[in-house]
Design an enzyme around this catalytic site. Structure first.
Site, PDB file in Angstrom:
ATOM      1  N   HIS A 263       1.068  -3.146  -1.511  1.00  0.00           N
ATOM      2  CA  HIS A 263       0.213  -3.663  -2.576  1.00  0.00           C
ATOM      3  C   HIS A 263      -0.323  -2.555  -3.472  1.00  0.00           C
ATOM      4  O   HIS A 263      -0.691  -2.804  -4.624  1.00  0.00           O
ATOM      5  CB  HIS A 263      -0.962  -4.436  -1.970  1.00  0.00           C
TER       6      HIS A 263
ATOM      7  N   GLU B 287      -0.282  -2.728   3.187  1.00  0.00           N
ATOM      8  CA  GLU B 287      -1.488  -2.790   2.367  1.00  0.00           C
ATOM      9  C   GLU B 287      -1.599  -1.605   1.411  1.00  0.00           C
ATOM     10  O   GLU B 287      -1.874  -1.780   0.220  1.00  0.00           O
ATOM     11  CB  GLU B 287      -2.731  -2.869   3.256  1.00  0.00           C
TER      12      GLU B 287
END
Length: 694
Positions: free
Chosen positions: A448, A444
């Protein structure tokens, strides 16, 4: 013809309580009211989700609620009064529970249809508990049980025979793309759907409480006209525009969020909520974008929230968002780990296999917290989230990462995990949850959260040196492609964008998991080597069991995350001398299939395989090289005949997906908020849904 057994709803699925009471009780009275009204708004979107899954899902939802009310929670009446066997009663309850867990009759993780194990005749027999329920069942029985043609058991494009509720009628991909191109600079697509009537007339539906006149009253000329031309579809082809999709629900959602404003902690929360209300009432995703800017700036709230048309995985075109709502409380102890990861993020990003030109000019440390979920309104609950998905906000304002702690820590069943060798099983069982926590954190934040999109931000203005473009580490040549004004990652890479990005983030996690300094943040020192081994083994196993979600007839993948993990398994299998990961078996039916991962070769084979794959994924994304990126991803996610052989045994040995029972909040007469939990069972899960205002 595929056996009906393949489509049966799960039996004996593990059910876990997503308990957040301990953390909810620690909130102030004001914070509890804020959480209550936000939670109510999130669940009020349940019918939106149902309508987005399949045309029949909302009617089945109402049938389940009617069943519950008819038996008044006493499901044994189906045996004692109606005459079902206990097994038939169990199968009916399990179908209801699985349906509610997915908020539709297609799996949220896989996009494939499931049907009851109880026969259609016995279901009809049970429905006779009241004349009204019998009539309801008659209207949806065919849609509940139908599995022919096989294409209708998968979500996807209508022209391929698949089912979707984002597109009605015989809408084609060409029409979807052409309309998206025609309005791409005027509106965002996440809160839209597209319909086509029998005469071929196309209508773009925009989610809002107001109708066309209301939208125009709110925004004047800054709305789409009531119809517009689409030159790419031919002269004279027009598309009608209709505001008011999901009008009832969005009006109620806006009302609830307006109440939440009264209990906001700060100006960022207040402005965020006002923008949400404007977006849901009047249909503007620009207002939703504004809400996300304030949300990113609201650092470290005790009650974390997010709501809207968020993830685009289930739209076959990859551009329209599914309704989602999150309300959670911070787990301060776990959050300390992620704070250390955030503090070291700049350093770890520099270790990734590309030069600084392919990375953000300035990394803004995000808010990264571990949350205990109180409410997650959606078709499925993830283990972690990195949002917002608006690229320009991520690049200029920032983003947040959240790890959903009570999802990650849900207890696992004690049954043997398929495809893991006996000698690896103990370390795998002991460390798979801790290893997954590390993977989610890196995925995460550093997955990302990394990367720059090389773009012409406006006519003649670039966010990189266009005269001396970055040198690609793939071929040592300057990149020649970039994002043009108005283009986004999603609009350029289209349907593969979601899965491609998940793959890139997963590869970042695999690449950095071997960093022992990073592992120390999560408390892994003496067991670091074991955590690394389990991380790689867990990814290899995830790639193998991903075959369940690949359809051999259409060669279509039904879930973006598993498609990504399958491609990583292929990278492991095919790297170098092909000795790192092997799929071993001695029996012709593959019933003894096991994964052999040589832990001594993680740094010499596994890590280099990830580096090579990640580098390509990242550079192609960063430089908008859709041709090479698409070719790469199609190639790495294609299923060879050799690997396709294992699909049947994967399905035979699959473990039922976990279901979560969420609590509800209720407003007492004295103005206080009560948090109510439910029995950790399928019956408790059903009741939790019945108790909600939807």
């Amino acid at each position: 013809m595929t056996s009906k057994f393949h489509y049966f709803a799960d039996s004996g699925a593990p059910v876990s309580s997503l308990s957040a009471k301990e953390h909810f009780d620690q909130l102030t009275a004001k914070e509890k009211l804020y959480a209550h009204y936000f939670s109510k708004a999130a669940h009020l979107g349940s019918r939106i989700i149902l309508r987005q899954v399949s045309p029949e899902s909302e009617a089945i939802f109402d049938l389940i609620r009617a069943f519950y009310n008819a038996v008044d929670g006493d499901w044994a009446l189906l045996v004692s009064r109606i005459g079902l066997t206990e097994e038939e009663q169990t199968h009916l309850i399990e179908y209801f529970s699985m349906f509610l867990s997915n908020l539709g009759n297609y799996k949220s993780f896989g996009d494939s249809k499931f049907v009851p194990r109880i026969s259609e005749e016995k279901f009809a027999f049970a429905a006779k508990i009241t004349p009204e329920i019998a009539a309801q069942f008659e209207t949806v029985k065919e849609q509940i049980y139908s599995t022919e043609p096989a294409s209708t058991t998968l979500l996807g494009f209508p022209e391929k025979g698949h089912v979707t509720s984002y597109y009605f009628g015989s809408v084609t991909k060409k029409e979807i793309d052409a309309i998206h191109d025609a309005v791409g600079r005027k509106i965002l697509p996440e809160n839209t759907r597209l319909s086509k009537d029998a005469d071929g007339n196309l209508t773009l539906l925009i989610a809002s409480h107001v109708d066309n006149d209301g939208a125009k009253a709110a925004y004047g000329e800054n709305v789409l006209p009531t119809e517009f031309d689409v030159p790419a579809l031919g002269d004279g082809v027009k598309v009608l525009v209709k505001y008011g999709d999901h009008a009832r629900e969005l009006g109620l959602i806006a009302n609830s969020l307006e109440k939440a404003i009264e209990y906001a902690e700060n100006a960022n929360q207040t402005e965020m909520l006002k923008a949400y209300v404007d977006s849901f009432r009047n249909g503007s995703l620009q207002s939703h974008k504004e809400s996300q800017k304030y949300w990113v700036k609201d650092i470290g709230p005790n009650v974390e929230t997010n709501i809207g048309f968020i993830e685009t995985y289930r739209d076959p075109a990859g551009i329209r968002g599914e309704w989602e709502g999150l309300i959670a409380m911070v787990n301060k102890e776990r959050t300390k780990k992620f704070g250390e990861l955030v503090n070291g993020a700049k350093k770890y990003i520099t270790k990734l296999p590309w030069e600084k030109e392919f990375e953000k000019d300035k990394f803004t440390p995000p808010d990264f917290t571990s949350l205990e979920v109180m409410t997650f309104a959606g078709s499925g609950i993830p283990a972690g989230i990195n949002i917002p998905n608006y690229d320009d906000i991520r690049q200029t304002v920032g983003f947040k990462n959240v790890s959903l702690g009570n999802v990650l820590s849900a207890k696992s069943s004690n049954e043997k995990i398929p495809f893991i060798r006996d000698q690896d099983l103990k370390v795998y069982e002991d460390l798979r949850n801790p290893a997954f926590e590390v993977q989610v954190g890196i995925h995460e934040l550093l997955g990302h959260g990394s990367g720059k999109l090389l773009a012409e931000t406006s006519d003649g203005v670039f966010n990189f040196d266009n005269n001396n473009p970055p040198i690609s580490p793939i071929d040592s040549k300057p990149v020649t492609t970039y994002y043009k004004p108005g283009q986004t990652w999603g609009s350029v890479f289209g349907a593969i964008a979601g899965s491609y990005e998940e793959c890139r983030a997963e590869c970042v996690a695999m690449y950095l998991t071997v960093d022992k300094e990073l592992l120390q943040i999560f408390g892994h020192t003496e067991d670091a080597d074991d955590v690394i081994f389990v991380s790689y083994l867990q990814m290899a196993r995830a790639g193998l069991v991903a075959l369940e979600f690949w359809d051999p007839v259409t060669t279509k993948w039904g879930q973006p995350h598993v498609q990504a993990r399958f491609s990583i398994l292929k990278a492991f299998l095919e790297y170098g001398d092909k000795s790192f990961v092997k799929l071993n078996y001695t029996k012709d039916d593959f019933s003894d299939l096991e994964i052999e991962l040589d832990r001594s070769k993680i740094l010499t084979h596994g890590h280099p395989a990830i580096k090579e794959y990640l580098q390509k994924l990242h550079v192609y994304k960063s430089s908008a090289d859709v041709a090479n990126g698409t070719q790469l991803y199609n190639q790495t996610t294609s299923v060879s005949k050799e690997l396709a052989r294992f699909r049947d045994i994967v399905i035979q040995k699959k473990l039922p997906r976990r279901q979560f029972v969420q609590g509800n909040t209720f407003l007492n007469q004295d103005g206080s908020v009560e948090y109510r939990e439910y029995e950790e069972s399928s019956v408790g899960l059903i009741r939790s849904f019945v108790d909600r205002e939807v």
